[in-house]
Every structure is written in C-alpha cells, then in structure tokens.
Design a protein around this motif. Sequence first.
Motif, PDB file in Angstrom:
ATOM      1  N   ARG A  94      -1.550  -4.609  -6.583  1.00  0.00           N
ATOM      2  CA  ARG A  94      -0.554  -4.083  -7.526  1.00  0.00           C
ATOM      3  C   ARG A  94      -1.140  -3.056  -8.478  1.00  0.00           C
ATOM      4  N   ASP A 118       6.897  -8.414  -8.017  1.00  0.00           N
ATOM      5  CA  ASP A 118       5.725  -7.548  -7.886  1.00  0.00           C
ATOM      6  C   ASP A 118       5.823  -6.655  -6.652  1.00  0.00           C
ATOM      7  N   GLU A 120       8.547  -5.350  -5.465  1.00  0.00           N
ATOM      8  CA  GLU A 120       9.477  -4.263  -5.768  1.00  0.00           C
ATOM      9  C   GLU A 120       8.851  -3.240  -6.703  1.00  0.00           C
ATOM     10  N   GLN A 121       8.058  -3.685  -7.670  1.00  0.00           N
ATOM     11  CA  GLN A 121       7.367  -2.743  -8.545  1.00  0.00           C
ATOM     12  C   GLN A 121       6.283  -1.994  -7.776  1.00  0.00           C
ATOM     13  N   THR A 122       5.591  -2.669  -6.895  1.00  0.00           N
ATOM     14  CA  THR A 122       4.532  -2.022  -6.112  1.00  0.00           C
ATOM     15  C   THR A 122       5.112  -0.946  -5.207  1.00  0.00           C
ATOM     16  N   ARG A 124       7.657   0.904  -5.904  1.00  0.00           N
ATOM     17  CA  ARG A 124       7.900   2.060  -6.793  1.00  0.00           C
ATOM     18  C   ARG A 124       6.583   2.775  -7.109  1.00  0.00           C
ATOM     19  N   ASP A 125       5.523   1.995  -7.306  1.00  0.00           N
ATOM     20  CA  ASP A 125       4.223   2.601  -7.587  1.00  0.00           C
ATOM     21  C   ASP A 125       3.690   3.357  -6.373  1.00  0.00           C
TER      22      ASP A 125
END
Length: 205
Positions: A94, A118, A120-122, A124-125
Amino acid sequence: MATQNPAPAFDLIGSRYDESFVERDVQIAEAEWLISAVPAGARVLDLGCGSGLPTAKQLVDAGLDVVGVDESPVMLDLARAQAPGADYRLGDLRALTDLGEFDAVVTFFALLMLPKADIEQTLRDIRALLRGPRVLLLSMVQGDFDTFPVNFLGSPTTVSAYPPDELKRIVTEAGFTDVRLREFEAEAEPGRIEVQLYLRATAQS
C-alpha cells in the motif's frame, strides 16, 4: 503512509508457493499480453512479485525495466535468485510513494491479501503512478468477503475477494477505463479448484 503489514505466512511458505501451483497457464498468457501492450524497455511495476516466478522473470526476459515489490523478505530472496535483473524492493503493497512512474502495473493474487478498503485506495494510488500506455493487469479470486481467515499451504492468513461485477466497478471508480474481466477455473493448490478473475484495464488520461 500505511503501516507495514508483516507477511509471516509467505515467509514460512517460501519456495513451497511455486511448488503449490498446478495451473499457471492463464497467468503466463496474461503477462505475455502485457509485454505486447507496452513499448520496448517499458517500466513495469510487479506489485506483490513474490518469488519472481513466473511473472517477473517473463517481464525481465522480455527486456522490460521491472521493479518488484513484496512484503516478504524470504520471497524477495527467492526472486533475486530465480528472476535476476529486476529491481526488487521490500515494502508494504500500500506504500507506493518514491517508486516513480510506470508504463504498466501488474499485480497477480497480491491485493487479495489486503482489506477491501485498502485494495480500493491502492488501486487509486496505482492509477496515479501510470504514464504512457497506462496499463493495469490484475488478478484476484472470485468471492465476496473481507479479510476472511484461511489456511494456505499450512500457514494462516486472511484474504479478501469480490464478485466479478463488483471488481470491475471498483477498478472503474479508481480511474480506469476499458475494463475487461475474464473468469477461469484453476487448481490453485493440489486438489483445490478456485475461480480466478483476470482483469485488464487502462488508466484514464
């Protein structure tokens, strides 16, 4: 920055991870597709590279500039021995800062080790790291659970999974388009069949 998530299961599993896989034909074919989809010498992130087999080795052998990230030092030692030529880094899946930009990101059966929030955020990252052809190649296991406890090759861990339509939705919402998903049955461990989801996408410009 996300807290480092130790990977004791994969430190314990080590070389048995590669020995466990009965069928990897689809994974190999998907990596070949990625090689054909990026320019010569493209910079590719193999996120959750594990032992380096088969994917990191395929990418390196094709002449790509590969960065492999994994949370398990044992798996990275195997990768350096089995698939030399990549830039292998120990790190939380992450924590994607300081890696630079990439033409493509491949993450095979790695994000499923994270909680759904995590994952879903990853995604985006990952989108923020991409340049040029902006290709994402992702594989998961079909299901509908979040940090579900399992025993993999005798080592306890947790996994998360999405139904196919839900996986396509979260990838799209992370900023990707041309999202294509296929389902395959595969023998992931001797005697255990699972449905695997392979997804190809392009980051929006």
